[in-house]
Enzyme design. Structure first.
Site, PDB file in Angstrom:
ATOM      1  CD  GLU A 232      -0.970  -9.861   4.112  1.00  0.00           C
ATOM      2  OE1 GLU A 232      -1.377  -8.818   3.593  1.00  0.00           O
ATOM      3  OE2 GLU A 232      -1.127 -10.126   5.311  1.00  0.00           O
TER       4      GLU A 232
ATOM      5  CE1 TYR B 207       0.037  -4.263   4.255  1.00  0.00           C
ATOM      6  CE2 TYR B 207      -0.666  -5.651   2.425  1.00  0.00           C
ATOM      7  CZ  TYR B 207      -0.665  -5.352   3.770  1.00  0.00           C
ATOM      8  OH  TYR B 207      -1.345  -6.162   4.649  1.00  0.00           O
TER       9      TYR B 207
ATOM     10  CG  ASP C  85      -3.157  -1.899   5.832  1.00  0.00           C
ATOM     11  OD1 ASP C  85      -2.898  -1.075   6.741  1.00  0.00           O
ATOM     12  OD2 ASP C  85      -3.835  -2.922   6.019  1.00  0.00           O
TER      13      ASP C  85
END
Ligand code: SF4
Length: 380
Positions: free
Chosen positions: A40, A123, A141
């Protein structure tokens, strides 16, 4: 906020589409929260195809938080070289140290715990918590933002704080009770593969019957495109100074652009427009007396907030000062590739590495004056 009316149907359609269409990506073959966290962080502002080889090498070298925590930062930056946004690498290193020291080598399983780690924002905390631990946490996102602006026909600038709040609210409201990670990934995958920025493939979309933009024929016009401000374009002069011991290099200062990566001396290119000016600057900063061999090809690099054109010059230096100011070093040319370098520095170095066949040499860079055109003799 009014709850989304057709929430159940959207959840079902998206989940079933995702299970049939999801891409087979390395980080989707694991349930290891650390690996999911690494992926991520690498995926922030970077495309999947670019990330894959970096992710595989990184996980092979640092398979656990403790292996990453114990590594010197320079090795982490070296592995990150070329991926850009190097603050991510430094933060990931610090996050691994925090996990090692404060979380008993276990990635925290809550949004609050994850958010306490360096470099993990709203996020990324939501993504890791939902994908690795199935926590009911939303993600927003760029892909999800675009999908929501279209499904709910939001005709306002999505960068406005009030619109952001509304989008986060929708992301939270739409979440199912189970398979939260799959649902979040379904939204992101839809944005990446079907609901594309310029030409969305609505005929292939599993939620087109619920999509307001599609019904209104607005899918090509949403989200609202706000004209980007023109980014500044700077000029930097770069001095490649060689002597019998190598090339002069130093790590970039903490807190600045590309901190911790190694570069050649740089100076403001709008002021140091002539090689004479650059030579004077080198003399002042390092006590060296360089002779220009030749200018090299300029290299332009675009950062998120500015463009820089680097104008490199190759100098020879017979009179090396006894003590260089910290943290500058003479680095043998054959060893330069071992240091973490910014992309532009690597491109500049490649121009002379080929020229003097450095790759094959294990010894320090020889004086290349006999091969290069001497541009100008220093007046005595
Ligand atoms: S119908 Fe078209 S615009 Fe709407 S979500 Fe699907 S791909 Fe995007």
């Amino acid at each position: 906020m009014t709850p989304v009316k057709n929430r159940r149907s959207l959840q079902k359609k998206l989940l079933s589409w995702y299970r049939r269409n999801r891409r087979d990506l390395p980080w989707r073959r694991t349930g290891d929260p650390y690996r999911i966290m690494v992926s991520e962080i690498m995926l922030q502002q970077t495309q999947v195809a670019t990330v894959i080889p970096y992710y595989l090498r990184f996980i092979k070298t640092f398979p656990t938080p403790s292996s990453l925590a114990r590594s010197p930062l320079q090795n982490v930056l070296k592995l990150w070289e070329g991926l850009g946004y190097y603050t991510r690498a430094r933060n990931l290193h610090r996050a691994a140290q925090a996990i090692h020291e404060q979380w008993n080598d276990q990635v925290p399983s809550t949004v609050e715990g994850l958010s306490s780690l360096p470099g993990i924002g709203r996020y990324t905390a939501g993504a890791v918590a939902s994908i690795a631990f199935d926590v009911k946490a939303p993600v927003l996102d760029g892909n999800v933002r675009r999908v929501f602006c279209r499904i709910f026909a939001i005709r306002k600038d999505p960068r406005q704080a009030a619109v952001q709040d509304r989008l986060w609210g929708l992301a939270a409201d739409l979440l199912p009770d189970r398979n939260v990670g799959d649902f979040n990934q379904a939204l992101m995958e839809l944005g990446a593969a079907v609901c594309l920025p310029r030409t969305p493939f609505c005929s292939l979309c599993p939620v087109r019957k619920s999509c307001r933009a599609y019904q209104l024929g607005l899918q090509d016009r949403l989200p609202l495109r706000i004209e980007r401000r023109t980014v500044p374009h700077n000029k930097i002069a770069v001095a490649l100074i060689q002597n019998g011991r190598g090339l002069l290099m130093g790590p970039r200062p903490e807190g600045g652009l590309l901190a911790g990566l190694w570069s050649f001396p740089e100076m403001d290119g709008s002021k140091a427009t002539t090689h004479r000016r650059i030579e004077q600057e080198i003399e002042k900063r390092f006590g060296l007396e360089p002779n220009l061999l030749r200018p090299l090809e300029p290299v332009t690099h675009t950062f998120s907030h500015k463009r820089i054109t680097y104008h490199p010059y190759l100098f020879n230096c017979v009179s090396a000062s006894k003590r260089l100011p910290e943290p500058w070093r003479w680095i043998p040319a054959a060893k330069i590739a071992d240091y973490p370098l910014p992309n532009a520095t690597r491109k500049i170095f490649d121009q002379i590495a080929v020229d003097v066949q450095l790759a094959k040499r294990a010894t320090p860079l020889p004086l290349a004056a006999e091969r290069a055109t001497v541009y100008r003799k220093r007046p005595k």
